[in-house]
Design a protein around this motif. Structure first.
Motif, mmCIF file in Angstrom:
data_model
loop_
_atom_site.group_PDB
_atom_site.id
_atom_site.type_symbol
_atom_site.label_atom_id
_atom_site.label_comp_id
_atom_site.label_asym_id
_atom_site.label_seq_id
_atom_site.Cartn_x
_atom_site.Cartn_y
_atom_site.Cartn_z
ATOM 1 N N GLU A 144 -7.458 3.253 -6.086
ATOM 2 C CA GLU A 144 -8.264 3.223 -4.859
ATOM 3 C C GLU A 144 -9.739 3.187 -5.256
ATOM 4 O OE1 GLU A 144 -9.121 2.355 -2.114
ATOM 5 O OE2 GLU A 144 -7.813 3.491 -0.770
ATOM 6 N N ASN A 172 -7.952 -0.049 -0.408
ATOM 7 C CA ASN A 172 -9.119 -0.863 -0.767
ATOM 8 C C ASN A 172 -8.902 -1.745 -1.994
ATOM 9 O OD1 ASN A 172 -11.088 -0.105 1.368
ATOM 10 N ND2 ASN A 172 -10.577 1.937 0.583
ATOM 11 N N ARG A 206 0.875 -1.170 0.000
ATOM 12 C CA ARG A 206 0.000 0.000 0.000
ATOM 13 C C ARG A 206 0.915 1.224 0.000
ATOM 14 N NH1 ARG A 206 -3.874 2.566 4.693
ATOM 15 N NH2 ARG A 206 -4.601 4.291 3.393
ATOM 16 N N LYS A 253 -12.674 13.262 7.133
ATOM 17 C CA LYS A 253 -13.303 12.049 7.669
ATOM 18 C C LYS A 253 -13.981 12.317 9.010
ATOM 19 C CE LYS A 253 -10.461 8.904 5.013
ATOM 20 N NZ LYS A 253 -9.297 8.057 4.856
ATOM 21 N N ARG A 300 -17.306 3.331 4.890
ATOM 22 C CA ARG A 300 -15.865 3.035 4.768
ATOM 23 C C ARG A 300 -15.556 1.545 4.786
ATOM 24 N NH1 ARG A 300 -12.163 6.426 8.788
ATOM 25 N NH2 ARG A 300 -10.580 5.551 7.427
ATOM 26 N N ARG A 301 -16.282 0.767 5.573
ATOM 27 C CA ARG A 301 -15.848 -0.609 5.764
ATOM 28 C C ARG A 301 -16.866 -1.697 5.441
ATOM 29 N NH1 ARG A 301 -12.022 1.286 4.805
ATOM 30 N NH2 ARG A 301 -10.132 1.606 5.984
ATOM 31 N N ASN A 338 -3.951 11.688 3.333
ATOM 32 C CA ASN A 338 -3.982 10.842 4.545
ATOM 33 C C ASN A 338 -3.642 11.740 5.722
ATOM 34 O OD1 ASN A 338 -2.373 8.072 2.857
ATOM 35 N ND2 ASN A 338 -4.527 8.263 3.383
ATOM 36 N N TYR A 387 -14.468 7.152 -4.176
ATOM 37 C CA TYR A 387 -15.207 7.457 -2.943
ATOM 38 C C TYR A 387 -16.411 8.366 -3.162
ATOM 39 C CZ TYR A 387 -13.882 5.563 1.601
ATOM 40 O OH TYR A 387 -13.789 4.769 2.713
ATOM 41 N N LEU A 445 -8.439 13.377 4.886
ATOM 42 C CA LEU A 445 -9.493 13.587 3.883
ATOM 43 C C LEU A 445 -9.780 12.293 3.128
ATOM 44 C CD1 LEU A 445 -8.292 16.961 2.253
ATOM 45 C CD2 LEU A 445 -9.773 16.641 4.248
ATOM 46 N N PHE A 446 -11.050 12.084 2.771
ATOM 47 C CA PHE A 446 -11.385 10.968 1.876
ATOM 48 C C PHE A 446 -10.707 11.243 0.537
ATOM 49 C CE2 PHE A 446 -15.035 10.599 4.785
ATOM 50 C CZ PHE A 446 -15.032 9.225 5.009
ATOM 51 N N THR A 447 -9.954 10.277 0.051
ATOM 52 C CA THR A 447 -9.132 10.522 -1.134
ATOM 53 C C THR A 447 -9.672 9.820 -2.371
ATOM 54 O OG1 THR A 447 -7.284 10.527 0.410
ATOM 55 C CG2 THR A 447 -6.744 10.572 -1.929
ATOM 56 N N GLY A 448 -9.898 8.505 -2.278
ATOM 57 C CA GLY A 448 -10.415 7.764 -3.428
ATOM 58 C C GLY A 448 -9.528 7.931 -4.648
HETATM 59 O O1 LIG Z 1 -9.596 7.985 1.691
HETATM 60 C C1 LIG Z 1 -9.356 6.945 1.069
HETATM 61 O O2 LIG Z 1 -9.245 6.910 -0.157
HETATM 62 C C2 LIG Z 1 -9.216 5.644 1.828
HETATM 63 C C3 LIG Z 1 -7.774 5.302 2.060
HETATM 64 O O3 LIG Z 1 -7.050 6.339 2.670
HETATM 65 O O4 LIG Z 1 -9.847 5.767 3.035
HETATM 66 P P1 LIG Z 1 -10.455 4.577 3.912
HETATM 67 O O5 LIG Z 1 -9.556 4.408 5.092
HETATM 68 O O6 LIG Z 1 -11.805 5.062 4.276
HETATM 69 O O7 LIG Z 1 -10.532 3.343 3.064
#
Ligand SMILES: O=C(O)[C@@H](CO)OP(=O)(O)O
Length: 336
Positions: free
Chosen positions: A203, A275, A99, A214, A230-231, A106, A206, A110-113
């Motif tokens: 990724e 992910n 990863r 977040k 998220r999960r 990070n 998102y 922030l949500f990155t996707g």
């Molecule tokens: O923001 C994101 O793209 C992902 C990985 O950093 O977040 P998450 O931890 O929610 O999978």
């Protein structure tokens, strides 16, 4: 002997100690092949990386010696030339998953996707550290996502590799890009590691969470809702991809493009994302959709698998070189 010499090496397989046996060679050979009968190079990639001194390809076993490669037709070769079941070594290959290191989003939580942001200084250091952990494991090909944080991680990790081959991005976005990035030296070519970039390893997308903080999103929608986005396995965030949707394209890419390379004996590194890698690990470790929910991947920690007889064997994370058990996971793959 029923063997027919079809190819001649244009390099030398250096100090190979595998004596032509099928299997992972402890030495790195430098060899490529030219067709003797047709007079042109037939398969530069044949032993590229040189991690195998002998390779199974459909019905043939290709053996390389210091000066020539010989193709044996197993069907017509005498029994003395075929490998008996008892001493037949099966091919195996290393698969490293990493990863990416910490990204600038990070760091900002922030949500990155699929937003294409670079690594932080800490992320750069993590990638270099990851490189130290895998510096003894041969790498013949690298796959990364189309995003810069995964590409930076792969490149930085390879700066630490003992073999000092140069990771070289393969450009196939247009015919011209391919033509303009050709390498015209056989020797240089053999000192390169092809890097294939694929959006399918990106990724998860998102959706409307991309760019949101977040913690602020949890404060607004509740931690339970955000945790579900998220999960959970099959609940997508608003207009984004669920893990299931991400797995569909990432695993399809893995099985169609990467697994055949492993099956042919190539040692592979994949630098990707939380992910997309969780999806691939779910496939490798045969995790259920319930089990994958609790799988979390740290940034910049490489994970090693061995591909053998069509199966993936998890070997965990190779320790840092300063740790005493450095070869515990990598012994069979370590350089001499
Ligand atoms: O923001 C994101 O793209 C992902 C990985 O950093 O977040 P998450 O931890 O929610 O999978």
């Amino acid at each position: 002997m029923a063997a027919t010499t079809l190819y001649q090496s244009v390099g030398t397989l250096q100090s190979c100690r595998n004596n032509g046996n099928s299997g992972l060679c402890p030495d790195y050979g430098h060899v490529s092949f030219r067709s003797v009968s047709k007079g042109f190079k037939v398969d530069v990639g044949l032993l590229r990386g040189g991690s195998f001194c002998s390779r199974k390809r459909s019905t043939c076993v290709i053996q390389a010696s210091a000066s020539q490669a010989t193709v044996f037709d197993e069907a017509s070769a005498p029994s003395s030339a075929t490998t008996s079941d008892s001493n037949k070594k099966t091919s195996e290959a290393a698969l490293i998953l990493i990863r990416h290191g910490e990204s600038m989003w990070n760091e900002k939580n922030l949500f990155t996707g699929c937003v294409d942001v670079p690594l932080t200084t800490k992320g750069v250091e993590e990638a270099v550290e990851a490189g130290k952990r895998i510096s003894n494991i041969p790498v013949d090909m690298i796959y990364t996502s189309a995003l810069i944080r995964a590409q930076m991680t792969a490149m930085l990790a390879m700066t630490q590799h003992r073999r000092k081959k140069v990771p070289t991005i393969i450009h196939e976005e247009s015919e011209q890009a391919g033509a303009w990035s050709q390498i015209f030296s056989e020797d240089t070519n053999m000192q390169c590691i092809p890097v294939v970039t694929a959006w399918q390893l990106n990724e998860r997308m998102y959706g409307e969470l991309q760019g949101l903080n977040k913690q602020e999103t949890a404060d607004k929608y509740g931690s339970e809702q955000v945790h579900e986005w998220r999960r959970s396995y099959d609940i997508p965030p608003p207009n984004g991809e669920s893990l299931e949707m991400c797995a569909e394209r990432a695993v399809a890419y893995f099985t169609e493009h990467i697994e055949p390379q492993l099956a042919s004996g190539k040692n592979i590194m994949i630098a990707a994302h939380g992910n997309s890698l969780r999806s691939i690990i779910m496939y490798l470790d045969k995790l259920t959709s319930q089990e994958v929910i609790s799988l979390e991947l740290a940034t910049g920690i490489p994970m090693l698998y061995i591909f053998k007889e069509g199966r993936f064997i998890r070997r965990g994370s190779p320790p840092a070189p300063t740790e005493a058990t450095v070869y515990a996971y990598t012994k069979g793959f370590a350089f001499s």
